[in-house]
Motif scaffolding. Sequence first.
Motif, PDB file in Angstrom:
ATOM      1  N   ILE A 160      -1.372  76.194 -21.148  1.00  0.00           N
ATOM      2  CA  ILE A 160      -2.678  75.984 -21.312  1.00  0.00           C
ATOM      3  C   ILE A 160      -3.900  77.049 -22.045  1.00  0.00           C
ATOM      4  N   THR A 161      -3.473  76.831 -23.486  1.00  0.00           N
ATOM      5  CA  THR A 161      -4.336  77.970 -23.481  1.00  0.00           C
ATOM      6  C   THR A 161      -5.666  78.264 -23.124  1.00  0.00           C
ATOM      7  N   HIS A 162      -6.603  77.522 -23.079  1.00  0.00           N
ATOM      8  CA  HIS A 162      -8.151  77.169 -23.018  1.00  0.00           C
ATOM      9  C   HIS A 162      -8.393  76.305 -22.269  1.00  0.00           C
ATOM     10  N   PRO A 163      -7.912  76.566 -20.683  1.00  0.00           N
ATOM     11  CA  PRO A 163      -8.496  75.147 -19.276  1.00  0.00           C
ATOM     12  C   PRO A 163     -10.155  74.830 -18.968  1.00  0.00           C
ATOM     13  N   THR A 164      -9.980  73.529 -19.257  1.00  0.00           N
ATOM     14  CA  THR A 164     -10.917  73.578 -19.136  1.00  0.00           C
ATOM     15  C   THR A 164     -11.427  72.997 -16.974  1.00  0.00           C
ATOM     16  N   VAL A 165     -12.001  73.891 -16.521  1.00  0.00           N
ATOM     17  CA  VAL A 165     -12.751  73.857 -14.872  1.00  0.00           C
ATOM     18  C   VAL A 165     -13.567  72.480 -14.455  1.00  0.00           C
ATOM     19  N   GLY A 166     -13.034  72.198 -13.691  1.00  0.00           N
ATOM     20  CA  GLY A 166     -14.169  71.219 -12.488  1.00  0.00           C
ATOM     21  C   GLY A 166     -14.188  71.266 -11.475  1.00  0.00           C
ATOM     22  N   ILE A 167     -15.420  71.346 -10.310  1.00  0.00           N
ATOM     23  CA  ILE A 167     -15.266  71.731  -8.734  1.00  0.00           C
ATOM     24  C   ILE A 167     -15.634  70.381  -8.225  1.00  0.00           C
ATOM     25  N   LEU A 168     -14.801  69.842  -7.366  1.00  0.00           N
ATOM     26  CA  LEU A 168     -14.347  68.465  -7.051  1.00  0.00           C
ATOM     27  C   LEU A 168     -15.713  68.940  -6.001  1.00  0.00           C
ATOM     28  N   ASN A 169     -16.103  67.233  -6.056  1.00  0.00           N
ATOM     29  CA  ASN A 169     -17.986  67.340  -5.355  1.00  0.00           C
ATOM     30  C   ASN A 169     -17.550  67.105  -3.577  1.00  0.00           C
ATOM     31  N   ALA A 202     -20.346  69.842 -14.528  1.00  0.00           N
ATOM     32  CA  ALA A 202     -18.722  70.672 -13.925  1.00  0.00           C
ATOM     33  C   ALA A 202     -18.368  70.109 -12.608  1.00  0.00           C
ATOM     34  N   VAL A 203     -19.323  69.395 -12.162  1.00  0.00           N
ATOM     35  CA  VAL A 203     -18.883  68.689 -11.028  1.00  0.00           C
ATOM     36  C   VAL A 203     -18.739  68.272 -10.802  1.00  0.00           C
ATOM     37  N   LEU A 204     -17.422  67.385 -10.008  1.00  0.00           N
ATOM     38  CA  LEU A 204     -16.743  65.840 -10.693  1.00  0.00           C
ATOM     39  C   LEU A 204     -16.671  65.030  -9.689  1.00  0.00           C
ATOM     40  N   ARG A 205     -16.343  63.984  -9.709  1.00  0.00           N
ATOM     41  CA  ARG A 205     -16.893  62.640  -9.237  1.00  0.00           C
ATOM     42  C   ARG A 205     -15.412  62.489  -8.942  1.00  0.00           C
ATOM     43  N   GLY A 206     -14.484  61.276  -7.663  1.00  0.00           N
ATOM     44  CA  GLY A 206     -13.950  60.602  -7.541  1.00  0.00           C
ATOM     45  C   GLY A 206     -13.014  59.583  -8.922  1.00  0.00           C
ATOM     46  N   ASN A 207     -13.736  59.697  -9.764  1.00  0.00           N
ATOM     47  CA  ASN A 207     -13.564  58.797 -11.009  1.00  0.00           C
ATOM     48  C   ASN A 207     -12.663  59.771 -11.754  1.00  0.00           C
ATOM     49  N   ASP A 208     -13.358  60.879 -12.191  1.00  0.00           N
ATOM     50  CA  ASP A 208     -13.437  62.052 -13.139  1.00  0.00           C
ATOM     51  C   ASP A 208     -11.368  62.602 -12.602  1.00  0.00           C
ATOM     52  N   LEU A 209     -11.111  62.927 -11.177  1.00  0.00           N
ATOM     53  CA  LEU A 209     -10.238  62.498 -10.829  1.00  0.00           C
ATOM     54  C   LEU A 209      -8.631  61.508 -11.466  1.00  0.00           C
ATOM     55  N   LEU A 210      -9.003  60.771 -11.269  1.00  0.00           N
ATOM     56  CA  LEU A 210      -7.670  59.596 -11.782  1.00  0.00           C
ATOM     57  C   LEU A 210      -8.103  59.597 -12.461  1.00  0.00           C
ATOM     58  N   THR A 211      -9.193  60.014 -13.447  1.00  0.00           N
ATOM     59  CA  THR A 211      -9.063  59.643 -15.223  1.00  0.00           C
ATOM     60  C   THR A 211      -8.395  61.559 -15.700  1.00  0.00           C
ATOM     61  N   GLY A 212      -8.528  62.247 -14.823  1.00  0.00           N
ATOM     62  CA  GLY A 212      -7.781  63.304 -15.558  1.00  0.00           C
ATOM     63  C   GLY A 212      -8.952  64.292 -16.194  1.00  0.00           C
ATOM     64  N   ALA A 213     -10.149  64.611 -15.683  1.00  0.00           N
ATOM     65  CA  ALA A 213     -11.740  64.669 -16.856  1.00  0.00           C
ATOM     66  C   ALA A 213     -11.294  66.269 -17.118  1.00  0.00           C
ATOM     67  N   VAL A 214     -10.569  66.948 -16.346  1.00  0.00           N
ATOM     68  CA  VAL A 214     -10.302  68.552 -16.455  1.00  0.00           C
ATOM     69  C   VAL A 214      -9.099  68.963 -16.579  1.00  0.00           C
ATOM     70  N   ASP A 215      -8.740  69.921 -17.050  1.00  0.00           N
ATOM     71  CA  ASP A 215      -7.329  70.522 -16.719  1.00  0.00           C
ATOM     72  C   ASP A 215      -7.546  71.118 -15.274  1.00  0.00           C
ATOM     73  N   VAL A 216      -8.248  71.438 -14.896  1.00  0.00           N
ATOM     74  CA  VAL A 216      -8.120  72.056 -13.896  1.00  0.00           C
ATOM     75  C   VAL A 216      -9.652  71.227 -11.930  1.00  0.00           C
ATOM     76  N   VAL A 217      -8.641  71.312 -11.423  1.00  0.00           N
ATOM     77  CA  VAL A 217      -9.830  71.034 -10.694  1.00  0.00           C
ATOM     78  C   VAL A 217      -9.884  71.424  -8.641  1.00  0.00           C
ATOM     79  N   VAL A 218     -11.388  72.480  -9.296  1.00  0.00           N
ATOM     80  CA  VAL A 218     -11.076  73.297  -7.889  1.00  0.00           C
ATOM     81  C   VAL A 218     -11.565  73.016  -6.692  1.00  0.00           C
ATOM     82  N   CYS A 219     -11.534  73.251  -5.474  1.00  0.00           N
ATOM     83  CA  CYS A 219     -11.179  72.880  -4.316  1.00  0.00           C
ATOM     84  C   CYS A 219     -10.771  73.229  -3.423  1.00  0.00           C
TER      85      CYS A 219
END
Length: 385
Positions: A160-169, A202-219
Amino acid sequence: MSNHVKNTVKKVFEDLADAIDTGSMEKRLKIGLTIDGSELGPDVMKEAAYAIRKKNLFDLVLIGDDADWTDEFIHVSTTDCQKDAYSKMEELLETGEIQGCVTLHYNFPIGVSTVGRIVTPAFGKEVLIATTTGTASANRNEAMVLNAVNGIIAAKATGITHPTVGILNVDGARTVERALVTLKKNGYDIIFGESRRADGGAVLRGNDLLTGAVDVVVCDSLTGNLLMKLFSSFNSGGSYEVLGSGYGPGIGENHSANICIISRASGAPVITGALMYAYELARGQLPKISQAEYQQANSAKLKQICESLQPVVIEHQAKAAAPEKEVVTSEISGIDVMELDDAVAVLWKENIYAESGMGCTGPIVLVNEAHYESARTLLEQAGYL
């Protein structure tokens, strides 16, 4: 001639035949698998091993006790179950005999944490959970900042050359977000993803985990570990992990070995996925990418940012008295839950009435709409936004 020798000779000739057919003499990668210790018994290891052999992408090296099927593979026999298997695994990695290994319940030192990979149920997208075992730091917020770097490393190593990052809430999410924004401003190439909910960010909700909103979920690792168990076994009642690629490789600034973790409850599909994950990381040169990313992050003052996240001992100060109460209808979000009371106190000292609260997107400070702009400016200046 033993069956092991026969199979080894056979494998050599098969590799030569493949090389002649393809015109390539590139050395095949070898990935190890420690086969003892599963709560589900040895059959899950056997099933995964045969599934990998059918794919024929790399050579599988089994490490563990002798069994009636192990002589059909390259097999390093051990006698003391997992203790001896860990020792053999480390030796094979150190000497370059294998380029990665999948094992159970391995203890990494502080500073190393694992990046797992799940399959989201909404769209079947693979998402990296950074992180799932181990800990990058004893300080939770610092660990999550480092987890973001580790997640980016794993993503790039798997192509994944340009991964997107989100932070779990979770607790600390806003503090971590501010730290990562600073790291980006300092020059580190981090691409923030976007929540699919209406408020975005960039702060993710539970829905974003289920839909795969980003490539990398930080927690944090404990939350990540829980997520891995839920995503891998929600269809099996929890006793058999069915989906995903396991808990992933241990990554840290001074760690280079490609050691990927599975659970004692990981079923054959997850073990197979973990072996494929380890193979992708080896092919993508995980150690090289890790070194390069940490060099870039350190050039962007990663260490100084982490130092700023350490707890500061402050002498006791008298709490400011609350100003006269007002109607508070304007919400200021983006403040970490652990800092809510301090943020309210900052406004009280400036004679602005404020209250703390918890909205559907997380912690908020409530003020009268007439004071919204000045209150937000004060909180930004104090470092809470």
